[in-house]
Design a protein around this motif. Sequence first.
Motif: not given
Length: 669
Positions: A268, A273-275, A278-279, A282, A287-290, A556
């Motif tokens: 990542a 990418q932060a994690s 996240d990668w 996409r 779409k995202n971890p959140e 993470t």
Amino acid sequence: MKTQAFKLTTLCMLSMGISQVAFADTVRSTLPKFQTKDIPAQCDATIAKTKKQLTDFEKIKLKKHAEAGPILAKWDQIFAEFEDFYGPINLYSNVDPSADLRKAAEDCEVKISQFQTEVYQNSKLYQQIKKTKASNDIDAKYRQDILDGFEDTGVQLPAKKQARLKVILDELTKIQQEYARNIRDNPEKLEFTPAELKGLPDSYIAALKKNDKGNYLLGFDYPEYRPFMELADNDDARKRYQIAYTRRGTEKNLVLLKQAMDLRYELAQLFGQASYADWALRNRMAKNPETVNKFLNEVHSTVAPLEKKEVQALREFKAETLKIPVEKAEIDRWSEGYWSEKLRQAKYKIDQEKMREYFPTQASQDWLFAISSDLYGIEFKPAKVDVWQDEVEYYDVTDKKTGQLLGGLYMDKFPREGKYGHAAVWGVKGGSTLTQRKPISALVTNFNRKGLNSDELETFVHEFGHALHGILSNTRYTSQSGTAVERDFVEAPSQMYEEWARRKESLSKLADYCKPACPRIDDELIAKLKAVNNYGRGLFYSRQTLYAQFDMALHTADALKTQPLDVWKKLEGVTALGYVPTTEFPGQFGHIMGGYQVGYYGYMWSEVMALDMLSAFGNNLNNPEVGQRYRQTILSQGGQKKASQLVVDFLGREPDNKAFFDEITGQRD
């Protein structure tokens, strides 16, 4: 659901043993048999041949905005031909009776992974696809899928990062194989005395092996483990078995999992990418971890109180049964299945071992063929072909109206040493309307030979749903065939099909296929099965949420500081049943090392859509008109459209999560 790590795809049949048999106006293709000694040379030759084809592809003179269709078809042809070799190799590495052949297939898979990286880091190939312009939606999506594959493999990265990414991907392949092999090939047997088997049925005990001391030897196959945990009266024996079961990957797998986590994090980072989460997310629906974590938190807040309530109910039942105070009636992780089964029998009069009389294994298969035939307008015709083991079955799947061959189905139902230990479907071969290429699915389970309980029947129907998703695919390109959909949608068709294993209009027909006769499902039993299905929703979905939260927690931005067993102890420790010391669940959690990493949430995410799609059938699951519409709008489309569009096409509206939350709280009608 088991998917191939390398979904390659085509037009020509490979000459290395793919069997071709004339059938009506099409051609049946069956899987080749391999000799262990030949696999290395065949692997090298196939890769070399594909490389030559790709070199020729590089040399095609293309103008900017060239029509995409012919170029995409050529690309698809090259990789479909490669799939004729790789698909069987991937399957046999998991199911072939020969340990030597499985190892040779695994070694080939490493070469395949290396080749994959080379292909998708090749800027000349990338530019060839980039030059094209699609004139229709299917070509546009396939073109973008290919470009995403290049970009996810680092084609746009600087050379130094590309080289490091290649090393990472190669290492991950080897680690994943070793992790799976440590579980699959674990020869350990636990010794239990006859007294420790009290509570288990005679039919179960009769199938076990004894040692020279007259004690019974049990391994880690599901048909041995699950009944023991639900029926053996001896609490210490169940505890010993469960601890060993969670450790069957051995401590080595904890090391391998940590290595994989660190490599994924580094991957990542190469992409900025932060994690890894996240990668990986996409290009998925979430779409995202959140978004994933928000969904998991909503589920957790709903089911955690139910889990506590259900554990308390088990404690009260245990206290009443044993005539002891409630405060002394502890429910431990290794006793939950036992007391849940006791409560089910007492409250709902459902004995899961007795259910095997209602669902004989062969009758269940014949019934499943029949309801699928009626719903989708298809037929299953047995044919004698070469198989990897004597009990494996093969069927041509044809369209009832036209007689056209749609695809092939292999079924490998029973446990044996060295075989993949759970239930899964391999989409061994994708189909293509451009070339009349027919898909092949291989369904692999580990069932009791005599009969299934209601949970196993659901598993059978679920996996069969995956097989049909592959076989009923009718896509333009092989690469988009069958289950080549977003990871967080891939389970939805199979989860929806599970309902056919619960409702009277379908289950009542199963007895028609019993030889000799078996008990018939009636209204009273259906009501009990429904109650049993609703019972324990808190425990089940809390566990599913725990698995998904653990998966996300490993990927993470803090992955390098994270030890998987420490994370597991913390997360499981705050559940209603807590963490059992010395257990090592992360070392045998095959999903997060077999393609479902940052994807376990997808089981529940998919179920939201599965239960909403089910609403289209109303009170008649066997409605062939709805079945045909579902076949055409969902199953036949494969990955030609985004999953969100597939659902809208079938329902005529955006999906709704009400049915899912009703399901997880046991309130669905």
